[in-house]
Write a protein that holds these residues in place. Sequence first.
Motif, mmCIF file in Angstrom:
data_model
loop_
_atom_site.group_PDB
_atom_site.id
_atom_site.type_symbol
_atom_site.label_atom_id
_atom_site.label_comp_id
_atom_site.label_asym_id
_atom_site.label_seq_id
_atom_site.Cartn_x
_atom_site.Cartn_y
_atom_site.Cartn_z
ATOM 1 N N PRO A 10 0.787 -1.228 0.000
ATOM 2 C CA PRO A 10 0.000 0.000 0.000
ATOM 3 C C PRO A 10 0.824 1.285 0.000
ATOM 4 O O PRO A 10 0.303 2.343 -0.306
ATOM 5 C CB PRO A 10 -0.806 -0.091 1.291
ATOM 6 N N ASP A 11 2.088 1.215 0.330
ATOM 7 C CA ASP A 11 2.885 2.439 0.383
ATOM 8 C C ASP A 11 3.289 2.954 -0.999
ATOM 9 O O ASP A 11 3.896 4.013 -1.109
ATOM 10 C CB ASP A 11 4.117 2.253 1.268
ATOM 11 N N ILE A 12 2.910 2.246 -2.082
ATOM 12 C CA ILE A 12 3.280 2.726 -3.414
ATOM 13 C C ILE A 12 2.125 3.401 -4.142
ATOM 14 O O ILE A 12 2.261 3.779 -5.294
ATOM 15 C CB ILE A 12 3.872 1.591 -4.286
ATOM 16 N N TRP A 13 0.978 3.545 -3.499
ATOM 17 C CA TRP A 13 -0.113 4.293 -4.116
ATOM 18 C C TRP A 13 -0.692 5.286 -3.110
ATOM 19 O O TRP A 13 -0.440 5.192 -1.915
ATOM 20 C CB TRP A 13 -1.194 3.376 -4.682
ATOM 21 N N GLN A 54 -4.407 -3.625 6.046
ATOM 22 C CA GLN A 54 -3.423 -2.579 5.786
ATOM 23 C C GLN A 54 -2.311 -2.641 6.834
ATOM 24 O O GLN A 54 -1.132 -2.536 6.510
ATOM 25 C CB GLN A 54 -4.108 -1.211 5.813
ATOM 26 N N PHE A 55 -2.690 -2.854 8.054
ATOM 27 C CA PHE A 55 -1.699 -2.998 9.110
ATOM 28 C C PHE A 55 -0.813 -4.207 8.845
ATOM 29 O O PHE A 55 0.403 -4.138 8.959
ATOM 30 C CB PHE A 55 -2.370 -3.135 10.471
ATOM 31 N N LEU A 56 -1.422 -5.317 8.450
ATOM 32 C CA LEU A 56 -0.675 -6.539 8.158
ATOM 33 C C LEU A 56 0.350 -6.301 7.061
ATOM 34 O O LEU A 56 1.507 -6.685 7.182
ATOM 35 C CB LEU A 56 -1.633 -7.655 7.737
ATOM 36 N N SER A 57 -0.055 -5.645 6.004
ATOM 37 C CA SER A 57 0.831 -5.478 4.858
ATOM 38 C C SER A 57 1.988 -4.525 5.134
ATOM 39 O O SER A 57 3.054 -4.668 4.557
ATOM 40 C CB SER A 57 0.046 -5.006 3.644
#
Length: 151
Positions: A10-13, A54-57
């Motif tokens: 998720p940190d790339i979008w 989201q926390f997991l990823s």
Amino acid sequence: MLGTGISITPDIWDTQLPLNIDDDHMWQGLTSPPQEQMGATDMMFCLSRLCVSQFLSISVKQRQDHHEADLAISKAESEVEEKYILYCDIVNPLHFLTIGLARSGITALRLRIRLSNVKPQNSTNAERRAAFKLAEKIVDTDIAAYAHDAA
């Protein structure tokens, strides 16, 4: 979250999470964005799952220290409890499912960080029992969700 890897983190979008609103807060011709609601909405099931995943990823993979990971999981748990579960009514099937799956997801996070230490050759009985208890809690939550009258 069952053994699948995350291919895109998720940190790339920069896509924002959906708002915590009911469907009837949106209609054709709406001239301004709806205001996010506090409390139970049509979106809380999805948002609680997104919060956990989201926390997991992001968080668990970045933490090597199990104590630090436990603290971060507790923070995620507090967020889910305060934003969504607090407002759930267990008589409502969607709310019941939200509670069960959010709590099961948090427990799965805790289990995931402990499983790396539970190897037959170097783990203690206490570590194996703790991991088993977490797995048992996940199964119990899933059974409760399936046994709910509306299931």
